[in-house]
Design a protein around this motif. Structure first.
Motif, PDB file in Angstrom:
ATOM      1  N   TRP A 171       0.892  -1.074  -0.098  1.00 51.32           N
ATOM      2  CA  TRP A 171      -0.008  -0.080   0.037  1.00 51.32           C
ATOM      3  C   TRP A 171       0.855   1.286   0.066  1.00 51.32           C
ATOM      4  O   TRP A 171       0.541   2.333  -0.805  1.00 51.32           O
ATOM      5  CB  TRP A 171      -0.828   0.028   1.220  1.00 51.32           C
ATOM      6  CG  TRP A 171      -2.075   1.060   1.237  1.00 51.32           C
ATOM      7  CD1 TRP A 171      -1.942   2.279   1.304  1.00 51.32           C
ATOM      8  CD2 TRP A 171      -3.226   0.682   0.958  1.00 51.32           C
ATOM      9  NE1 TRP A 171      -2.966   2.980   1.083  1.00 51.32           N
ATOM     10  CE2 TRP A 171      -3.981   1.944   0.927  1.00 51.32           C
ATOM     11  CE3 TRP A 171      -4.126  -0.357   0.776  1.00 51.32           C
ATOM     12  CZ2 TRP A 171      -5.503   1.910   0.732  1.00 51.32           C
ATOM     13  CZ3 TRP A 171      -5.427  -0.568   0.519  1.00 51.32           C
ATOM     14  CH2 TRP A 171      -6.155   1.024   0.552  1.00 51.32           C
ATOM     15  N   ASP A 211      -5.304   6.770  -1.436  1.00 52.23           N
ATOM     16  CA  ASP A 211      -5.709   5.761  -0.811  1.00 52.23           C
ATOM     17  C   ASP A 211      -7.277   5.169  -1.373  1.00 52.23           C
ATOM     18  O   ASP A 211      -7.467   3.996  -1.277  1.00 52.23           O
ATOM     19  CB  ASP A 211      -5.892   6.121   0.756  1.00 52.23           C
ATOM     20  CG  ASP A 211      -4.912   6.104   1.488  1.00 52.23           C
ATOM     21  OD1 ASP A 211      -3.989   5.716   1.092  1.00 52.23           O
ATOM     22  OD2 ASP A 211      -5.115   6.765   2.744  1.00 52.23           O
ATOM     23  N   PHE A 214      -7.928   1.618  -2.905  1.00 48.55           N
ATOM     24  CA  PHE A 214      -8.880   0.670  -2.227  1.00 48.55           C
ATOM     25  C   PHE A 214      -9.844   0.243  -3.425  1.00 48.55           C
ATOM     26  O   PHE A 214     -10.154  -0.853  -3.385  1.00 48.55           O
ATOM     27  CB  PHE A 214      -9.644   1.778  -1.401  1.00 48.55           C
ATOM     28  CG  PHE A 214     -10.875   1.115  -0.782  1.00 48.55           C
ATOM     29  CD1 PHE A 214     -10.630  -0.117   0.106  1.00 48.55           C
ATOM     30  CD2 PHE A 214     -12.214   1.146  -1.203  1.00 48.55           C
ATOM     31  CE1 PHE A 214     -11.548  -0.893   0.815  1.00 48.55           C
ATOM     32  CE2 PHE A 214     -13.268   0.737  -0.501  1.00 48.55           C
ATOM     33  CZ  PHE A 214     -13.138  -0.502   0.265  1.00 48.55           C
ATOM     34  N   LYS A 266     -10.384  -3.612  -4.794  1.00 47.91           N
ATOM     35  CA  LYS A 266     -11.872  -4.102  -4.740  1.00 47.91           C
ATOM     36  C   LYS A 266     -11.844  -4.753  -6.157  1.00 47.91           C
ATOM     37  O   LYS A 266     -12.684  -5.907  -6.210  1.00 47.91           O
ATOM     38  CB  LYS A 266     -13.041  -3.057  -4.792  1.00 47.91           C
ATOM     39  CG  LYS A 266     -13.251  -2.737  -3.301  1.00 47.91           C
ATOM     40  CD  LYS A 266     -14.458  -1.840  -2.752  1.00 47.91           C
ATOM     41  CE  LYS A 266     -15.084  -1.011  -3.773  1.00 47.91           C
ATOM     42  NZ  LYS A 266     -16.112  -0.289  -3.444  1.00 47.91           N
TER      43      LYS A 266
END
Length: 129
Positions: free
Chosen positions: A81, A92, A96, A100
């Motif tokens: 990350w 971020d 994210f 997904k």
């Protein structure tokens, strides 16, 4: 002794006596979930690179680093990350959202694999009828 790298692609043969290494690649999120991680954002290198160095094969072979083992190349979730945020300049939210998408692809792939046995039985039944 000079080594030559020969690559055969179809009818074409390519011979190299100088090895071209791209030293600094851009990082990005991988979308190939079969080579992916169990959780978090998967990393891969992008096609873009920062620096290029041409090195004679003899020099490379003499100074080639040892192959790393699995434990040396594993990156924890937070490190992946961090690298995406710092090096790939992703927010971020972007990380994210991409994570997904990878998780959805992983789930769909697992579903497809689990349904393959049923598909073979269906084909056999259709042939009988």
């Amino acid at each position: 002794m000079k080594f030559k790298l020969v690559i055969i692609q179809g009818k074409h043969t390519h011979t190299f006596c100088c090895l071209c290494l791209y030293l600094k690649y851009c990082l990005t999120i991988s979308h190939f979930c079969e080579f992916s991680v169990s959780s978090g954002p998967p990393l891969t290198i992008a096609w873009d690179y920062f620096n290029e160095a041409k090195i004679d094969i003899d020099v490379y072979e003499a100074n080639c680093p040892d192959t790393r083992n699995r434990n040396q190349i594993l990156l924890p979730y937070k490190e992946r990350w961090r690298r995406l945020a710092e090096q790939a300049k992703l927010t971020d939210d972007e990380i994210f959202e991409e994570t997904k998408k990878v998780n959805v692809a992983r789930r769909l792939r697992a579903e497809t694999i689990s349904n393959l046995d049923g598909a073979q039985w269906e084909e056999r039944m259709e042939k009988i009828q």
